[in-house]
Structures are given as structure tokens and as C-alpha cells.
Enzyme design. Structure first.
Site, PDB file in Angstrom:
ATOM      1  N   VAL A 187       0.823  -1.213   0.000  1.00  0.00           N
ATOM      2  CA  VAL A 187       0.000   0.000   0.000  1.00  0.00           C
ATOM      3  C   VAL A 187       0.854   1.259   0.000  1.00  0.00           C
ATOM      4  CG1 VAL A 187      -1.698   1.327   1.312  1.00  0.00           C
ATOM      5  CG2 VAL A 187      -1.920  -1.162   1.136  1.00  0.00           C
TER       6      VAL A 187
ATOM      7  N   CYS B  63      -6.707  -8.747   2.904  1.00  0.00           N
ATOM      8  CA  CYS B  63      -7.934  -7.938   2.884  1.00  0.00           C
ATOM      9  C   CYS B  63      -9.185  -8.779   3.120  1.00  0.00           C
ATOM     10  CB  CYS B  63      -8.034  -7.188   1.555  1.00  0.00           C
ATOM     11  SG  CYS B  63      -6.790  -5.904   1.358  1.00  0.00           S
TER      12      CYS B  63
END
Length: 428
Positions: A15, A258
Site C-alpha cells: 500500500v 484484505c
């Protein structure tokens, strides 16, 4: 739009690194990570996650550092560290709390701290802000401010990237919200969506992945039912997909950082406020059990083919949690491997994307090379890496024994019109 903020990124993984490189097009960015080896690799232009190409990394105006005092040079800090779960599937906020402590020690008046790490609703203001205040001696809303902008990185996806995915932004107050929106608008071409509060933005993130988890769980359950009925699941989905409002989900393993993790955060918060979720934990349980189900199907089909299970060799292709990435976090392929090994099967694992040392250290799994794979009674295509699919049936057939053999195609990506006659195919 432009802004006069100096940006720092705390956490340079899947990220943080793409965000740092994107912001660096508009001014020098402070890229901070506690892993000195990671910093050295990035300084040399190497990203083991493959999210950023070497040329783009080398040319990016990012000052990579593991020295937290360098964060004082920035006034807009983006925290993008992992938020995993522990062995009991409870949220593990230690990484984000440690990052908050690190940033808090360097915080100045006028700074803004934006969290991108996935958390449950309320975590930023109720748990992280007190750490920032304690370490800095400053007061949120008066001396500094915070925002939340959930990450939407899809590892390995070169189409949907940091720049062209709509960004949800939020702020402690209206003024902070506008600054956060302005900063992100400089790099996100798809635009920003202003959430009405930090809690709304936090909730939106966990809902995005919880919804996918629940939908995939439904399709996985259908796959188990259709398996008993002797019906091909993908044929059913193709037929059902002709209806305009049918949702195109497919069965498979659900791992990663996730979809396989975020629902536990929402489940945890729901129980804190006195509600016991039903669908969320049931979906997690079902999806986490798919590796065992696949392994059991392999064992049953080997027995039907006349193989002696305890004397069989099974090749598992792919170990990462999804195709075309080296990420091992929460990979459910390990469930297939361990279940087969419990039944006495000799399992060999091959994944050209994954670092062999990391697989050994993190999972206790020794990877084979393409050259030292033994002929197997069964090949399980657990992860549909492009490199596997492009080599096709001829390559797969070469990995199998000459007698009647089995191929398990977990995601149903292999063409069925060219299967060699001595190979039996099973897929979810």
C-alpha cells in the site's frame, strides 16, 4: 489541484510504496519503514512486492529512511502499515499503534496524520489519536489533526492502481477534510469521495471486503453442493450470468490481507457493541475451509483412479495467496498442503513468484524448482499464475506420471477442450 504539504509515508509495503511513488511526482516524499533491509532494497531500486517497476522506483523523488527523526521534515503523514489478526482471529492493532507512537514522537503543530490501514469503525479516533496525543504532548483538533482514507490497492493489478481508483477521504473536522481531499486530489485522477466522518470511512473499507467475502462464500457453498450433484459450477455460473443483475463471483481460496482478514474487524466491533453477527463469521468459516475440501477431493479422486494415496506424489502449483504476486500473507494453499501431508501424501510445491527463503521461514514449506519436480500422480493448480496458464496442458502433462492421472484446477482457468486423454480434470 496543488497543495503545499510535505508528505511522509509510514510503511512501505503493497500500500505505502505505490502511494509514495505517486506523491513523489509532485515533490519529495519521506518514505519511512522500520525494516532496514526493505529500505536498502528500495534505495537500490528493487521492490520485492513487484508493485512498482524498478525504473519508476529509481526515478521517484522519495527519500527512503528508517530513521524516524526524518519524519519531522513532513507535515502530512500517511500511515499505511498492516493490520492483521492474531491466532484467535481478533484484530491485531499493534503495528498501527506502533506506527502511531513513532509518528507521535515527531509530530509538530499544524501536522495532519492520515490512516490508510484497515481498522474497525472508531479505531482511529478512539485508539490511535490518544497515542498520538500522548507521544507528542499535543491535542488533536487544536494542535494537529487526523484523517482516514482507506487503501484500495489490489496486489498484482496493473489496471486498477493507486492513481485511478476513487479515493474515499475523511477528516477530524471540515477544515481537515478539505486539506486531505486536496492533497489526495493531486495524485488520484479518479477523484475523491468525501465521507461525512472518519467512522463512515472506516466502516466503508471493512464493508467493501466483507461483502466480497460473503458473496464468495455463497459461491463456494454452491460449488460443494454442485460437486455432489455432478454439475460443473462454472457452467452453472455462466448460464446464470446471462441475467443482467447476476453478480459475477467465482469459487476459490480466499486469503490475503484484505478479504480474508477485514471481516474479523467488523465482527469484533459488532460484538463490542452487543451484536452477535451471523452471516459474517459463517462466511469466514466456510471460506477458510475450502483448502481442506479441495485436498479431500484430490484424495478421493486419487483413490478412484486406483492410486495408493500414501505412496502418491502430488505437485502443488502456486503458494501465494493470489495469482501473479509473491504475497504469502494468509495464503490458504497451506491448508491443501497440510491436509494432503496428514494423509501420508508426498507433496512438492512450486511457485516461481515466491521467495524460497520466505516460504521456509514464514510457512515451513520448502519450495521446489521446475527442474527438480518429480513426476506426480496429481497436479493441483492452486494459484493460476500467468506463467502456469501460458504453458498449457502440454507442460502440465509433462509433470504427471504416464498412467491415468489427475489435475485439480482450483479456479477453473484451464481450457477444457484440449485435455490429454489420460488426464482426469476436477475443478471447483
Amino acid at each position: 489541484m496543488s497543495h503545499n504539504r510535505k508528505v511522509s509515508i509510514v510503511g512501505l509495503g503493497y500500500v505505502g510504496l505505490p502511494a509514495a511513488v505517486a506523491f513523489a511526482k509532485y515533490g519529495c516524499v519521506i518514505g519511512f519503514d522500520i525494516n532496514q533491509q526493505r529500505i536498502q532494497a528500495l534505495q537500490a531500486g528493487h521492490d520485492h512486492t513487484h508493485e512498482v517497476e524498478s525504473d519508476a522506483l529509481k526515478s521517484a523523488d522519495v527519500f527512503f529512511t528508517s530513521n524516524p527523526t526524518h519524519l519531522q521534515q513532513a507535515d502530512f503523514h500517511i500511515i499505511a502499515v498492516p493490520t492483521p489478526v492474531d491466532e484467535q482471529k481478533h484484530p491485531d492493532l499493534l503495528p498501527v499503534l506502533r506506527a502511531s507512537k513513532t509518528v507521535g514522537k515527531q509530530l509538530k503543530r499544524g501536522d495532519i496524520v492520515v490512516y490508510e490501514s484497515t481498522v474497525y469503525p472508531g479505531a482511529t479516533e478512539e485508539t490511535c489519536v490518544p497515542v498520538l496525543e500522548r507521544e507528542s504532548g499535543l491535542q488533536c483538533g487544536i494542535d494537529f489533526s487526523v484523517g482516514y482514507s482507506p487503501e484500495r490497492i489490489n496486489p498484482g493489478d496493473k489496471v486498477h492502481t493507486f492513481n485511478n481508483i476513487m479515493k474515499v477521504v475523511s477528516g477530524f473536522d471540515a477544515q481537515t477534510l478539505e486539506i486531505v481531499a486536496q492533497v489526495y486530489s493531486t495524485v488520484v485522477t479518479a477523484g475523491v469521495y468525501r465521507a461525512t466522518s472518519i467512522k463512515i470511512a472506516e466502516a466503508a473499507k471493512v464493508v467493501e471486503n466483507t461483502q466480497r467475502d460473503v458473496n464468495i462464500a455463497l459461491i463456494n457453498e454452491l460449488a460443494m453442493i454442485f460437486n455432489r450433484l455432478g454439475i460443473d459450477t462454472h457452467d452453472v455460473l455462466q448460464a446464470a450470468g446471462t441475467k443482467w443483475n447476476f453478480l459475477p463471483f467465482t469459487p476459490g481460496l480466499v486469503g490475503g490481507h484484505c478479504i480474508g482478514v477485514d471481516p474479523y474487524y467488523l465482527d469484533h466491533k459488532a460484538r463490542q457493541v452487543g451484536y452477535k453477527p451471523q452471516i459474517i463469521p459463517a462466511s469466514r468459516l466456510l471460506n477458510d475451509g475450502m483448502g481442506v475440501f479441495i485436498a479431500e477431493q484430490a484424495l478421493q479422486h486419487l483413490e478412484r483412479l486406483g492410486s495408493i494415496v500414501q505412496a502418491s506424489v502430488v505437485t502443488v502449483l502456486g503458494l501465494s495467496f493470489k495469482e501473479n504476486v509473491p504475497d504469502l500473507r494468509n495464503t490458504r494453499v497451506v491448508d491443501i498442503i497440510h491436509t494432503l501431508q496428514k494423509h501420508g501424501v508426498s507433496v512438492q510445491v512450486y511457485d516461481p513468484f515466491v521467495d524460497a527463503q520466505e516460504a521456509e521461514q514464514e510457512l515451513g514449506i520448502t519450495l521446489c524448482t521446475a527442474e527438480n519436480l518429480q513426476k506426480a500422480a496429481c497436479v493441483i493448480l492452486a494459484v493460476s499464475h500467468r506463467a502456469f496458464i501460458e504453458q498449457g496442458w502440454a507442460w502440465l502433462a509433462g509433470l504427471l506420471e504416464d498412467k491415468r492421472s489427475l489435475v485439480i484446477d482450483v479456479k477453473g482457468t484451464l481450457p477444457r477442450d484440449s485435455i490429454p486423454s489420460h488426464i482426469q480434470l476436477w475443478r471447483l
